[in-house]
Design a protein around this motif. Structure first.
Motif, short mmCIF file in Angstrom:
data_model
loop_
_atom_site.label_atom_id
_atom_site.label_comp_id
_atom_site.label_asym_id
_atom_site.label_seq_id
_atom_site.Cartn_x
_atom_site.Cartn_y
_atom_site.Cartn_z
N MET A 54 0.81 -1.22 0.00
CA MET A 54 0.00 0.00 0.00
C MET A 54 0.85 1.28 0.00
SD MET A 54 -3.04 1.00 -0.41
CE MET A 54 -3.98 -0.48 -0.13
N GLU A 55 1.95 1.29 0.71
CA GLU A 55 2.79 2.49 0.73
C GLU A 55 3.31 2.79 -0.68
OE1 GLU A 55 6.92 3.73 2.81
OE2 GLU A 55 5.44 2.80 4.14
N ASP A 56 3.81 1.76 -1.36
CA ASP A 56 4.26 1.92 -2.74
C ASP A 56 3.11 2.38 -3.64
OD1 ASP A 56 7.00 1.52 -2.87
OD2 ASP A 56 6.83 -0.64 -3.22
N ILE B 166 2.94 5.69 -5.92
CA ILE B 166 2.77 5.59 -7.37
C ILE B 166 1.61 6.46 -7.84
CG2 ILE B 166 2.03 3.98 -9.20
CD1 ILE B 166 3.82 1.86 -7.65
N GLN B 167 0.49 6.44 -7.13
CA GLN B 167 -0.65 7.27 -7.51
C GLN B 167 -0.30 8.76 -7.47
OE1 GLN B 167 -3.47 5.34 -4.78
NE2 GLN B 167 -4.75 4.99 -6.56
N ASN C 272 -5.73 -4.46 -8.41
CA ASN C 272 -4.42 -4.99 -8.82
C ASN C 272 -3.28 -4.00 -8.56
OD1 ASN C 272 -4.80 -7.69 -10.11
ND2 ASN C 272 -6.27 -6.52 -11.32
N GLN C 273 -3.63 -2.80 -8.13
CA GLN C 273 -2.66 -1.73 -7.92
C GLN C 273 -1.89 -1.44 -9.21
OE1 GLN C 273 -0.56 -3.02 -4.35
NE2 GLN C 273 -2.08 -2.02 -3.06
N TRP C 274 -2.66 -1.25 -10.29
CA TRP C 274 -2.11 -0.92 -11.59
C TRP C 274 -2.60 0.48 -11.99
CZ3 TRP C 274 -4.06 -6.04 -14.15
CH2 TRP C 274 -3.20 -7.10 -13.83
#
Length: 177
Positions: free
Chosen positions: A83-85, A89-90, A155-157
């Motif tokens: 989640m931190e990454d 990224i967002q 998917n955190q994409w």
């Protein structure tokens, strides 16, 4: 969708799959015997983007069907670990920003693009990308430029639109990495 669990041979860990009615895997996790996890939404140092390449037959005796809730609980635990990454990224890739990366893999959801930032993975529509790209450029390592259109939280994409393949391959030496 169906959710499957497969306990491999000793030393191979426990494998989990989300598959459609045709057996095509959309998400996959491996819980290794050492306690580590590999998930299909993130590149692994030795397994790349691990996702079954051929349809699975849920009727095979080694698959145990599990509930969607059981699969999602495991998946969400893995997402929390990144989640931190993901939040970083967002912030780095706001909606509307032009981004660059390279073709990494082809998934049922679309084409995965490795963005020029560690752990940042983009997703673009494969059909749209193919429509404007010569077939000989539709391979891993070909450079892609696109626009951030949104985020795939499951998917955190980073979702990409207006993706184009200029025709050259990405070379890590060019970026100083």
């Amino acid at each position: 969708m169906k959710y499957l669990k497969d306990v491999q041979e000793p030393g191979m860990g426990t494998w989990y799959f989300e598959v459609d009615h045709d057996g095509t895997a959309y998400r996959q996790m491996v819980h290794n015997d050492d306690g580590s996890w590999i998930t299909s939404n993130r590149k692994h140092e030795s397994r790349h983007f691990l996702l079954a390449e051929h349809p699975l037959d849920p009727k095979e005796p080694y698959y145990e069907e599990i509930s969607q809730a059981a699969f999602e609980e495991l998946w969400q635990k893995q997402l929390l670990g990144g989640m931190e990454d993901w939040q970083r990224i967002q912030r780095m890739f706001p909606i509307g920003a032009r981004v660059e990366g390279w073709i990494e893999a082809f998934f049922p959801q679309g084409t995965l693009i490795q963005l020029l930032e560690p752990h940042a993975v983009g997703l673009t529509d494969t059909s749209a990308l193919e429509a404007g790209t010569p077939a000989e450029w539709m391979y891993p390592r070909y450079r892609v430029v696109a626009e951030v259109a949104g985020y795939d939280e499951s998917n955190q994409w980073v979702l990409l639109a207006h993706a184009e393949v200029p025709g050259d391959q990405y070379d890590e030496a060019d970026s100083g990495k």
